[in-house]
Design a protein around this motif. Structure first.
Motif, PDB file in Angstrom:
ATOM      1  N   ASN A 295      22.139  10.914  20.580  1.00  0.00           N
ATOM      2  CA  ASN A 295      21.953  12.210  19.922  1.00  0.00           C
ATOM      3  C   ASN A 295      22.591  12.198  18.538  1.00  0.00           C
ATOM      4  OD1 ASN A 295      22.993  15.005  19.195  1.00  0.00           O
ATOM      5  ND2 ASN A 295      21.681  15.542  20.923  1.00  0.00           N
ATOM      6  N   PHE A 296      23.765  11.583  18.435  1.00  0.00           N
ATOM      7  CA  PHE A 296      24.465  11.505  17.150  1.00  0.00           C
ATOM      8  C   PHE A 296      23.687  10.642  16.156  1.00  0.00           C
ATOM      9  CE2 PHE A 296      27.426   9.381  14.268  1.00  0.00           C
ATOM     10  CZ  PHE A 296      28.115  10.445  13.726  1.00  0.00           C
ATOM     11  N   ILE A 297      23.177   9.505  16.617  1.00  0.00           N
ATOM     12  CA  ILE A 297      22.405   8.626  15.733  1.00  0.00           C
ATOM     13  C   ILE A 297      21.168   9.354  15.206  1.00  0.00           C
ATOM     14  CG2 ILE A 297      20.970   6.548  15.695  1.00  0.00           C
ATOM     15  CD1 ILE A 297      23.029   5.282  17.614  1.00  0.00           C
ATOM     16  N   ALA A 298      20.504  10.090  16.082  1.00  0.00           N
ATOM     17  CA  ALA A 298      19.322  10.845  15.654  1.00  0.00           C
ATOM     18  C   ALA A 298      19.677  11.884  14.595  1.00  0.00           C
ATOM     19  CB  ALA A 298      18.670  11.520  16.855  1.00  0.00           C
ATOM     20  N   TYR A 299      20.905  12.382  14.628  1.00  0.00           N
ATOM     21  CA  TYR A 299      21.377  13.352  13.644  1.00  0.00           C
ATOM     22  C   TYR A 299      21.900  12.661  12.384  1.00  0.00           C
ATOM     23  CZ  TYR A 299      25.193  16.076  11.528  1.00  0.00           C
ATOM     24  OH  TYR A 299      26.061  16.672  10.641  1.00  0.00           O
ATOM     25  N   ARG A 300      22.814  11.740  12.587  1.00  0.00           N
ATOM     26  CA  ARG A 300      23.512  11.127  11.437  1.00  0.00           C
ATOM     27  C   ARG A 300      22.618  10.172  10.642  1.00  0.00           C
ATOM     28  NH1 ARG A 300      25.151   8.330   7.979  1.00  0.00           N
ATOM     29  NH2 ARG A 300      27.299   7.771   7.419  1.00  0.00           N
ATOM     30  N   CYS A 301      21.736   9.468  11.314  1.00  0.00           N
ATOM     31  CA  CYS A 301      20.945   8.414  10.670  1.00  0.00           C
ATOM     32  C   CYS A 301      19.484   8.798  10.456  1.00  0.00           C
ATOM     33  CB  CYS A 301      21.028   7.129  11.495  1.00  0.00           C
ATOM     34  SG  CYS A 301      22.713   6.529  11.732  1.00  0.00           S
ATOM     35  N   ALA A 302      19.134  10.056  10.690  1.00  0.00           N
ATOM     36  CA  ALA A 302      17.733  10.480  10.593  1.00  0.00           C
ATOM     37  C   ALA A 302      17.150  10.197   9.220  1.00  0.00           C
ATOM     38  CB  ALA A 302      17.608  11.959  10.939  1.00  0.00           C
ATOM     39  N   ASP A 303      17.847  10.577   8.155  1.00  0.00           N
ATOM     40  CA  ASP A 303      17.306  10.380   6.810  1.00  0.00           C
ATOM     41  C   ASP A 303      17.175   8.897   6.479  1.00  0.00           C
ATOM     42  OD1 ASP A 303      17.075  13.089   6.435  1.00  0.00           O
ATOM     43  OD2 ASP A 303      18.931  13.283   5.277  1.00  0.00           O
ATOM     44  N   LEU A 304      18.141   8.090   6.911  1.00  0.00           N
ATOM     45  CA  LEU A 304      18.066   6.652   6.671  1.00  0.00           C
ATOM     46  C   LEU A 304      16.808   6.069   7.294  1.00  0.00           C
ATOM     47  CD1 LEU A 304      21.769   5.608   7.407  1.00  0.00           C
ATOM     48  CD2 LEU A 304      20.678   5.817   5.159  1.00  0.00           C
ATOM     49  N   LEU A 305      16.516   6.473   8.525  1.00  0.00           N
ATOM     50  CA  LEU A 305      15.353   5.944   9.227  1.00  0.00           C
ATOM     51  C   LEU A 305      14.048   6.497   8.658  1.00  0.00           C
ATOM     52  CD1 LEU A 305      16.819   6.039  12.831  1.00  0.00           C
ATOM     53  CD2 LEU A 305      16.225   3.985  11.539  1.00  0.00           C
ATOM     54  N   ARG A 306      14.037   7.759   8.305  1.00  0.00           N
ATOM     55  CA  ARG A 306      12.810   8.355   7.754  1.00  0.00           C
ATOM     56  C   ARG A 306      12.457   7.755   6.397  1.00  0.00           C
ATOM     57  NH1 ARG A 306      15.091  13.832   9.641  1.00  0.00           N
ATOM     58  NH2 ARG A 306      14.113  14.112  11.684  1.00  0.00           N
ATOM     59  N   ASP A 307      13.472   7.379   5.632  1.00  0.00           N
ATOM     60  CA  ASP A 307      13.223   6.844   4.298  1.00  0.00           C
ATOM     61  C   ASP A 307      12.942   5.346   4.298  1.00  0.00           C
ATOM     62  OD1 ASP A 307      13.676   9.375   3.328  1.00  0.00           O
ATOM     63  OD2 ASP A 307      15.738   8.974   2.678  1.00  0.00           O
ATOM     64  N   ALA A 308      13.182   4.690   5.439  1.00  0.00           N
ATOM     65  CA  ALA A 308      13.068   3.237   5.493  1.00  0.00           C
ATOM     66  C   ALA A 308      11.606   2.795   5.565  1.00  0.00           C
ATOM     67  CB  ALA A 308      13.826   2.697   6.696  1.00  0.00           C
ATOM     68  N   ALA A 309      11.283   1.728   4.852  1.00  0.00           N
ATOM     69  CA  ALA A 309       9.946   1.155   4.958  1.00  0.00           C
ATOM     70  C   ALA A 309       9.730   0.540   6.334  1.00  0.00           C
ATOM     71  CB  ALA A 309       9.751   0.089   3.879  1.00  0.00           C
ATOM     72  N   SER A 310      10.818  -0.002   6.908  1.00  0.00           N
ATOM     73  CA  SER A 310      10.767  -0.591   8.245  1.00  0.00           C
ATOM     74  C   SER A 310      11.912  -0.012   9.066  1.00  0.00           C
ATOM     75  CB  SER A 310      10.899  -2.114   8.161  1.00  0.00           C
ATOM     76  OG  SER A 310      10.892  -2.693   9.454  1.00  0.00           O
ATOM     77  N   PRO A 311      11.656   1.043   9.858  1.00  0.00           N
ATOM     78  CA  PRO A 311      12.736   1.750  10.563  1.00  0.00           C
ATOM     79  C   PRO A 311      13.206   0.992  11.810  1.00  0.00           C
ATOM     80  CG  PRO A 311      10.637   2.730  11.117  1.00  0.00           C
ATOM     81  CD  PRO A 311      10.347   1.659  10.101  1.00  0.00           C
ATOM     82  N   LEU A 312      13.970  -0.070  11.580  1.00  0.00           N
ATOM     83  CA  LEU A 312      14.434  -0.937  12.664  1.00  0.00           C
ATOM     84  C   LEU A 312      15.844  -0.559  13.095  1.00  0.00           C
ATOM     85  CD1 LEU A 312      14.283  -3.439  14.514  1.00  0.00           C
ATOM     86  CD2 LEU A 312      15.025  -4.812  12.533  1.00  0.00           C
ATOM     87  N   VAL A 313      16.032  -0.428  14.390  1.00  0.00           N
ATOM     88  CA  VAL A 313      17.335  -0.157  14.992  1.00  0.00           C
ATOM     89  C   VAL A 313      17.624  -1.272  15.987  1.00  0.00           C
ATOM     90  CG1 VAL A 313      18.709   1.459  16.370  1.00  0.00           C
ATOM     91  CG2 VAL A 313      17.010   2.327  14.736  1.00  0.00           C
TER      92      VAL A 313
END
Length: 255
Positions: free
Chosen positions: A23-41
């Protein structure tokens, strides 16, 4: 083939064990993942079963972006083979790897209950390696059912925040967090160290804010008291209601 760096963990896992940090990752890292060309975790050290990696992919796909990719990495090849039937390429895969991240360049790395088995003097090097390609690392530990957890956010090898999180219905006293501090802090919970003062202040606030209105209201009042006392409490009531408290990483000088 890149040689995996690290040691095989105990592998203990349970369904929903990591829901708090997800839940925290979805909150804290949302913009990083949305802006990424390749949203890899990367889910590093997912354990004896891949359930927490499967859950992480599902939660991020539902709340952040549907094309997020999760790669579970394990040093133990037996665990990798056991996880393959749960793969859903290209968005959920399992490979052999360790702190070198199998040569991948993720946006986010989740490493939970991994560094707990290492010596404290090995933590900084592991942080640097996991963030060496620019990833944001969320590293921490939790109890067997995920009811009490703590984690650090680390960027470029440097921790920026510490989060304490608990299922409030089960929280008897914040002192329980001491048992689950990240490896970098767990041996510093002694007088004269900032994390000790943080937990002591949190305990005092909890004891002061006893209320007949239930544990959530007590926790909210506790965190507000910490803030009002001048503690650098981050985020706001929407996160606090989840049983979270996030503060700047407790380094010398934090009062």
């Amino acid at each position: 083939m890149i040689k995996p760096v690290g040691a095989i963990t105990r592998g203990t896992t349970n369904p929903n064990r990591l829901r708090r940090v997800d839940n925290f990752i979805a909150y804290r890292c949302a913009d990083l993942l949305r802006d990424a060309a390749s949203p890899l975790v990367i889910d590093l050290g997912y354990g004896a079963t891949p359930v927490t990696a499967v859950e992480l992919r599902g939660r991020l796909a539902a709340t952040v972006r549907p094309d997020v990719t999760v790669v579970g990495l394990e040093i133990d090849p037996v665990r990798v083979e056991a996880a393959r039937p749960f793969a859903d390429p290209p968005h959920l895969e399992f490979h052999r790897g360790g702190f070198e991240l199998a040569g991948l360049a993720p946006v986010v790395v989740r490493a939970f209950n991994v560094l707990r088995q290492y010596a404290e003097n090995e933590v900084a090097a592991a942080w640097r390696q996991m963030t060496g390609t620019g990833a944001t690392l969320v590293e921490g530990t939790c109890d067997e059912l995920g009811r009490v957890a703590t984690w650090a956010v680390v960027e470029a090898g440097v921790p920026s925040t510490l989060t304490l999180s608990a299922r409030l219905a089960d929280l008897e006293h914040p002192a329980i967090f001491a048992e689950r501090l990240p490896k970098a802090l767990i041996h510093h919970n002694v007088p004269g160290h900032p994390v000790h003062e943080l937990l002591r202040a949190l305990g005092r606030a909890w004891e002061t804010e006893a209320t007949p209105f239930g544990p959530r209201q007590r926790w909210l009042a506790t965190v507000r008291r910490m803030r009002d006392e001048g503690r650098p409490v981050l985020d706001g009531p929407a996160r606090w209601r989840l049983g979270e408290l996030t503060v700047p990483w407790p380094t010398p000088g934090l009062s």
